[in-house]
Design an enzyme around this catalytic site. Sequence first.
Site, PDB file in Angstrom:
ATOM      1  N   PRO A  95       0.829  -1.217   0.000  1.00 41.40           N
ATOM      2  CA  PRO A  95       0.000   0.000   0.000  1.00 41.40           C
ATOM      3  C   PRO A  95       0.859   1.261   0.000  1.00 41.40           C
ATOM      4  CG  PRO A  95      -0.708  -1.547   1.707  1.00 41.40           C
ATOM      5  CD  PRO A  95       0.590  -2.064   1.181  1.00 41.40           C
ATOM      6  N   GLU A 122       3.640  -9.459   8.146  1.00 46.78           N
ATOM      7  CA  GLU A 122       3.546  -8.005   8.367  1.00 46.78           C
ATOM      8  C   GLU A 122       4.331  -7.226   7.321  1.00 46.78           C
ATOM      9  OE1 GLU A 122       1.387  -6.497  10.635  1.00 46.78           O
ATOM     10  OE2 GLU A 122       0.831  -8.620  10.593  1.00 46.78           O
ATOM     11  N   ARG A 160      -3.436  -8.877 -21.334  1.00 44.02           N
ATOM     12  CA  ARG A 160      -4.480  -8.531 -22.306  1.00 44.02           C
ATOM     13  C   ARG A 160      -4.029  -7.478 -23.308  1.00 44.02           C
ATOM     14  NH1 ARG A 160      -7.134  -4.143 -21.151  1.00 44.02           N
ATOM     15  NH2 ARG A 160      -9.149  -4.722 -22.030  1.00 44.02           N
ATOM     16  N   ASP A 175     -10.693   0.922 -24.019  1.00 45.92           N
ATOM     17  CA  ASP A 175     -10.835   0.708 -22.584  1.00 45.92           C
ATOM     18  C   ASP A 175     -10.931   2.009 -21.823  1.00 45.92           C
ATOM     19  OD1 ASP A 175     -10.392  -1.956 -22.987  1.00 45.92           O
ATOM     20  OD2 ASP A 175      -8.279  -1.886 -22.441  1.00 45.92           O
TER      21      ASP A 175
END
Length: 257
Positions: A95, A122, A160, A175
């Site tokens: 994150p 962790e 893709r 897209d």
Amino acid sequence: MAVRFDVITLFPDLFAPFQAVGVNRRAFESRAVDVHLWPLRDHAEGVYRRVDDRPFGGGPGMVMLVEPLVRALQAIRAAQQAAGGERLPVIMFSPAGRPLTQSRVQALAQSPGAVLLCGRYEGVDQRFIDAYVDEEVSMGDYVLSGGELPALTLMDAVARLQPGVLHDAASHEQDSFSDGLLDCPHYSRPEVLTLPEGQEMGVPSVLMSGHHAQIARWRREQQLAITARRRPELIEAARARGELSKQDEHFLSNLQL
Ligand code: 4GY
């Protein structure tokens, strides 16, 4: 050219099912995306094959040990060299990384590939990150239990884009994000849908008109309206790149947000 991913993971079994279905299957079977799994446990030592230990300074959870990671990376470097490839950058998922974008995905899809480090517990001992990780990538502001789903997400997005993987070569040029805007709505048969509750739902009439220029304009305006309402910062970014026409600006100035 093929994109190579060397994936360091404690859970290699998670990867097979994703490579077996859908458009990914074509990408992985054709080796347009060449995935090499490196089970971290194979590089652990001792009877217990430890890959984690308690954090210095105390606190909850466990930390991924540096040494098995270094041995796995050395094995990867040797394999990459034996395959005649270059040294690939090491990407870790966290994150704390930079949010993944379609433009980063496009760059990776045209690159020789990367080493993907999937953390668990962790976190990873900071010294491995400092010494070997080139880039930290985030999939969003929430906490997962490991980096495997982010690695699969990244490889799916890259797969893709490989030539021949999507049925229609133009299909990913439309897209969300390939032009920096969100996608327009899509409709198919039946032309009039009757819900079980009895409500009838039609299709925007312009889509049934056969006027290709009007259809293109309607789709563009839908993209602009949806993007302006849901992700106004993407409109600002497109404007800064000079990608909004006078016609686009006129539409936006009359749009009720
Ligand atoms: N969000 N985006 C994410 C994550 C969890 C390293 C083990 C995220 O990319 N990765 O939540 N990762 C990992 C982080 C240690 C848990």
